[in-house]
Enzyme design. Structure first.
Site, PDB file in Angstrom:
ATOM      1  N   SER B 150       0.847  -1.210   0.254  1.00  0.00           N
ATOM      2  CA  SER B 150       0.068  -0.154  -0.022  1.00  0.00           C
ATOM      3  C   SER B 150       0.866   1.275   0.139  1.00  0.00           C
ATOM      4  O   SER B 150       0.357   2.197  -0.404  1.00  0.00           O
ATOM      5  CB  SER B 150      -0.960   0.096   1.286  1.00  0.00           C
ATOM      6  OG  SER B 150      -1.663  -1.193   1.411  1.00  0.00           O
ATOM      7  N   GLY B 183      -1.301  -7.904 -12.135  1.00  0.00           N
ATOM      8  CA  GLY B 183      -2.155  -8.977 -13.104  1.00  0.00           C
ATOM      9  C   GLY B 183      -1.812  -8.793 -14.563  1.00  0.00           C
ATOM     10  O   GLY B 183      -1.396  -7.675 -14.941  1.00  0.00           O
ATOM     11  N   ARG B 339     -30.119 -13.500   8.480  1.00  0.00           N
ATOM     12  CA  ARG B 339     -29.011 -13.471   7.978  1.00  0.00           C
ATOM     13  C   ARG B 339     -29.308 -13.034   6.615  1.00  0.00           C
ATOM     14  O   ARG B 339     -28.177 -12.392   5.980  1.00  0.00           O
ATOM     15  CB  ARG B 339     -28.286 -14.818   7.952  1.00  0.00           C
ATOM     16  CG  ARG B 339     -27.868 -15.056   9.637  1.00  0.00           C
ATOM     17  CD  ARG B 339     -27.792 -16.480   9.866  1.00  0.00           C
ATOM     18  NE  ARG B 339     -26.490 -17.016   9.194  1.00  0.00           N
ATOM     19  CZ  ARG B 339     -26.201 -18.251   9.346  1.00  0.00           C
ATOM     20  NH1 ARG B 339     -26.803 -19.288   9.506  1.00  0.00           N
ATOM     21  NH2 ARG B 339     -24.864 -18.573   8.763  1.00  0.00           N
ATOM     22  N   GLU B 430      -6.444  -1.428  -4.801  1.00  0.00           N
ATOM     23  CA  GLU B 430      -6.859  -0.261  -4.844  1.00  0.00           C
ATOM     24  C   GLU B 430      -7.151   0.347  -3.544  1.00  0.00           C
ATOM     25  O   GLU B 430      -8.212   1.222  -3.270  1.00  0.00           O
ATOM     26  CB  GLU B 430      -8.288   0.007  -5.934  1.00  0.00           C
ATOM     27  CG  GLU B 430      -8.212  -0.115  -7.063  1.00  0.00           C
ATOM     28  CD  GLU B 430      -7.350   0.851  -7.797  1.00  0.00           C
ATOM     29  OE1 GLU B 430      -7.634   2.031  -7.596  1.00  0.00           O
ATOM     30  OE2 GLU B 430      -6.432   0.502  -8.521  1.00  0.00           O
ATOM     31  N   ASP B 432      -6.129  -0.823   0.595  1.00  0.00           N
ATOM     32  CA  ASP B 432      -6.407  -1.627   1.750  1.00  0.00           C
ATOM     33  C   ASP B 432      -7.485  -0.986   2.443  1.00  0.00           C
ATOM     34  O   ASP B 432      -7.333   0.212   2.935  1.00  0.00           O
ATOM     35  CB  ASP B 432      -5.205  -2.100   2.636  1.00  0.00           C
ATOM     36  CG  ASP B 432      -5.618  -2.716   3.697  1.00  0.00           C
ATOM     37  OD1 ASP B 432      -5.417  -4.010   3.743  1.00  0.00           O
ATOM     38  OD2 ASP B 432      -6.151  -2.237   4.922  1.00  0.00           O
TER      39      ASP B 432
END
Lengths: 670, 670
Positions: B150, B183, B339, B430, B432
């Site tokens: 980061s 990537g 939930r 993009e 943390d």
């Protein structure tokens, strides 16, 4: 590239270890539980770590077939070692534990044999156990079906007694009755203990257990009428994919009448259903044993994750306050500590409650022997709840540790993805965690109603006898330091649990339909159950602290962990404490202050606290968690093993990349 | 086996759909955002679903090489379709979205091209963009390093200007400076935008971006001085393993000076570092755009998970109240609803806040164009926070949906394990998520201090201007039904956020060292930031509700979802509301009652609410989530595809099982 070996990891961890304020060797003994246990564990973990057959770091790279075949190899090799070295039962079990790979052994030793021991008559045991012990048969445990999981009473498989041949006819009447999920069933087992509706003389007597041979002992082919196979790939790389979870259909398969496990009930030659008169509670011992194992296992798995996250948090550096200096170790950051340290504390907490469950197990066995079943409802509730709580926290905790390692935690070589994927089923098997909490809640409601009619609750529920006081007297502390008292802590957890349970009981008592109300207030009941279980864990940690704990500084740092465990729960569950009126927001705020002070005491001991788990690098299988801290060179080295790097230019280049770059897709065959 | 086709799934889902109380087609339009978007999406999702090349359900079974090669094939085929069908940019992007497979395209189109657009001069753009648009080069984005995530300022890669040749020399001076994770880098890219410390005339000017060619356009081999490869297997089956996340080392690689992206700063022929005078805020537009995409993507991914969990909760039955009747659908249970339904509500909430971010993006662009940077701090904070909150909830929500599917959720064919594994990196890339929350907190603290000196906060922070009132007036409601008011809800969230922020500001103001205090109170600051972001999402949902929403019953059911979203947050964050004194525990209890009532209204519409996302079975890739509900026959069918079932007797039998069963291990070679 001379600098390729230069990283700060090793010197950083050495420095961390030099700061330790307690005797790590003494702590290792506390963690192991006893010198005898430690000796066995030490021997077995080294045996496994030094044997190349048990290599496991390549698992995430293997396809399913290779992975499975390799796991069969390990199982065979383990059995060879056990025989060659004449290992004791404890050693063998420890060996399998350190091999750390789900396999048919888990079911054979952990479910098939115990089921026979628990449910077969002595005569039947004499027939089956010797074969199982020498592994001339391999057994599994076939209960769940494609359409039926937790609800055993809903199973559809049938066992119809045929008096003309003195046999049961096993049959899978519907698609949804297909046995589904049993481990070891898919490809390995020769036999299973299976559950089916017993039908004799046209009457359905409900679910009973039977031993069914499923594969030929000559050539391992499925026996006539048996359709069996593996159910397919499961979550994660490696992980549970070394296990052959299977499906199984019976097409009118005949087994001898005597293959019914007849300890509790039997069918006579004439087809008459007869109860044995044995109390059905004799099965409780096995249940307590299994749950104890699960809780101890939770502490093990969480200990692996926190070891990795703690070591890497010390090695990893990010941002920094001073220019020119190395960046700051991420373990220095308050947010990292507030997420990581309570997990270290939980690991120890689960260990100690597991240790206590072991003694509970002994007590239960003795009582059952003496036909005293009075404690069983309480034991059932507390073990249900502890299984639910510890496995949920462990699964979430492993994933949290992965996130605490930043991006590198996402790579399989961190060891954490596989650990999570292999662990998380523990939340579902042996009782779904949500359903188990309701069983705790039902017990609490019953116990409270009995308190009303004068019956004193015992064991872990004893505090409910004191509900009048717990429900009315609020916490009195005014200074932060007062939180650092076991009595204050326990009273707070007792008051919260009692008040939440009491509030639920009140709501239920007002409802016209108790069952509908139980459903309506399910969320509140689950919360009350959770509070009850957390209280138990806190109490057992405190009990441990009140025992003699030898070793320089060991008791002192465990005390800090005990407070971290409890105060972090106060923080997380602040809403309970506030809404029940037991704590004020000022008192919560004081608890948070104390928590932060505790973190400061943990900080210099953090690495040593995870070293005390004494995990080998083999067992951790994590580059980030290496004992020596030499993370980055080994990440680089490991990447070179990736199959995609076998060729510099990738295999698909000519077919799929070049045509894109050269605008020749129209001519390409894709 | 005539009964193999008989299961209740399809008729159950038909009946569910018949109970729907709103116009599903109208809701599809609301979800899509506009008729135009819907048209594109409808066209593309069908194109993908009908093309066998894009088959993806076998991904979890493929080894890494096959998986990667297959993903290259899909990428090439997609590019062919885009060219052959002359797809617009929007259509191409939608096509790639529905192919649903991480590949170099994500980086080429999503990072490489935007970086050039954002950071290159117009002349440079003219040179690079046409090649990138026609894919005669493939680019990626090489920022993070082995030892540096980061913290961009900590990057070590160097770009030293050599005036003698008018070149930059790219170099990786240490092991930890190895580019790691990008990537598309590992095996596919020909170029990258890389970040390095710009050094000219001996002076370090900090991190700048450069275009580096890394592979030959002739034969795809790495260029001289380049060491590049794939970093290895990542979490999960399939998942992100279709992506070639890579490593890259530069050994004194020379690139022309002009390969530095020079929009903000440049180096002259003589080696002089010159700022362009362009405001550095021009980069903000791209940042807002990327984060908007991420939030919209969060709603998409969560919508897939809840579709699967909702449909299977309707199909799946467990336990039952009446004997002889089918078991109860698990969606009937209160815990399942409590939930699941808030996750359905969150899905819609994230969609609407994403929609609003799209308009925010347009506003930011217009302002930057007009040199008005006044709103940027607020925009930066709010988009940071929304990225953090929505991706965290989505990742956890996917995993929660998996658990809501019981044991079968653990099988890869549920679609959920792969969805989770592929999604969870969004919490890290993009920005943390933890670090982003602190950026929000810093903004809030600054905004509050400015309020003190009379400056009015704007946009999403405007409510802080009203902190006096918000901090003193508590909630007045006494009846449960009063909770069903947008004003009541918004005021509660404003009061909570303002009070938490205010309390932090007070603590910081008392501290001698602001930076140390920020670290000390990190947990509280993160909580304040979270409260601020939840307020924004609630507000944007309410704004949506106050707009015109056409369609029979659509606005009515969305209103219920809006309350579910907000009241469930009240429940979860009860401690905040209680400790700040804004709500009493009675009021919280009333909120929970209303929540339960809302669940009852959702129940008959649950399946239709997820149908409205209009996902194809291809896109979901989940047997449990099939539109037709025909779950069990297809689970059975899918198991037959498992490679282990290729042979009835397993491959390892002779070598590893038979010797165990026959006690012949001593003679065996393992």
């Amino acid at each position: 590239m001379a600098d390729m070996t230069e990283t700060m990891g090793p010197s950083t961890l050495r420095e961390e270890r030099s700061k330790t304020q307690f005797d790590v060797e003494a702590m290792k003994l506390v963690w192991a539980g006893s010198a005898a246990h430690k000796k066995v564990a030490d021997k077995m973990k080294v045996l496994v770590a030094n044997d190349p057959v048990f290599e496991k770091s390549s698992r995430p790279r293997l396809d399913r077939k290779s992975l499975y075949k390799n796991s069969l190899r390990k199982a065979a090799h383990a059995w060879k070692l056990i025989q060659d070295n004449h290992l004791t039962e404890e050693e063998a079990s420890s060996l399998r534990h350190y091999i750390d790979e789900p396999s048919y052994n888990d079911l054979h030793w952990g479910m098939f044999i115990p089921a026979i021991k628990g449910q077969a008559t002595e005569e039947q045991q004499k027939k089956w156990l010797p074969q199982a012990y020498k592994m001339s048969i391999i057994g599994c445990y076939a209960q769940t079906e494609l359409g039926h999981g937790s609800n055993v009473q809903g199973l559809e498989t049938q066992a119809v007694f045929d008096p003309s041949t003195d046999e049961f006819v096993l049959n899978s009447p519907t698609l949804t009755s297909t046995k589904w999920w049993p481990g070891g069933l898919g490809k390995a087992s020769t036999h299973c203990v299976t559950y089916a509706r017993l039908i004799t003389d046209g009457k359905d007597y409900g679910i009973h257990a039977f031993i069914a041979p499923i594969r030929s002992l000559d050539d391992h082919s499925p026996l006539p009428g048996i359709t069996v196979g593996d159910i397919g790939v499961k979550f994660g790389n490696g992980g549970y994919n070394t296990m052959d979870n299977g499906f199984l259909r019976f097409d009118h398969v005949r087994i001898p009448r005597d293959n019914m496990l007849m300890k509790l009930a039997s069918v006579t030659r004439e087809g008459k259903y007869v109860k044995s008169g044995q109390p059905k509670q004799i099965g409780y011992g096995a249940m307590v044993y299994v749950r104890t194992t699960i809780v101890v296992d939770a502490s093990n798995m969480l200990s692996r994750a926190v070891t990795i996250a703690t070591r890497y948090s010390a090695v990893r550096r990010q941002f920094g306050t001073e220019k020119g200096k190395p960046e700051t170790q991420v373990i220095e950051y308050a947010t990292q500590q507030s997420r990581l340290f309570p997990l270290i504390a939980s690991t120890y907490a689960f260990r100690f409650v597991g240790e206590w469950m072991n003694s509970l197990y002994a007590d239960v066995l003795a009582r059952i022997e003496a036909n005293d079943f009075s404690t069983l409802p309480e034991v059932h509730a507390c073990t249900s709840g502890l299984k639910s709580i510890t496995t949920s926290i462990t699964a979430d905790g492993i994933e949290e540790c992965r996130k605490l390692c930043g991006g590198h935690g996402y790579a399989c070589n961190s060891g954490l993805p596989e650990l999570y994927a292999a662990y998380v089923p523990a939340c579902t098997y042996e009782g779904d965690n949500t359903i188990l909490l309701f069983q705790v809640a039902r017990f609490l409601m019953k116990a409270l109603s009995q308190v009303g009619s004068g019956k004193k609750p015992t064991g872990t529920a004893a505090y409910l006898g004191n509900i009048q006081k717990l429900a009315t007297e609020n916490c009195k502390i005014t200074q932060g330091r007062e939180w650092l008292s076991y009595d204050v802590i326990i009273e707070a957890f007792q008051a919260r649990a009692a008040r939440l349970a009491g509030a639920c009981a009140l709501k239920l008592s007002k409802a016209p339909n108790a069952e509908a109300a139980f459903e309506e207030f399910a969320t509140d009941l689950a919360e009350a159950a959770r509070a009850h279980c957390q209280l138990i864990i806190v109490e057992k940690f405190v009990e441990k602290m009140r025992s003699q704990i030898p070793g320089r500084g060991v008791a002192e740092i465990l005390e800090v962990l005990c407070y971290v465990y409890a105060l972090d729960l106060v923080r997380i569950n602040a809403a309970d404490f506030l809404s029940t009126g037991y704590l004020t927001s000022k008192q919560i705020s004081l608890a948070k202050d104390q928590l932060r002070s505790c973190f400061k005491k943990i900080r210099p001991n953090a690495v040593a606290l995870v070293d005390a788990f004494d995990h080998t690098d083999h067992y951790l299988s994590s580059i980030l968690g290496r004992y020596d801290g030499d993370v980055y060179p080994n990440l680089y080295k490991d990447a070179q093993e990736e199959p995609l790097n076998d060729s510099v230019v990738t295999e698909g280049y000519a077919a799929y990349i070049r045509p894109v770059l050269k605008n020749q897709l129209r001519q390409s065959k894709l």
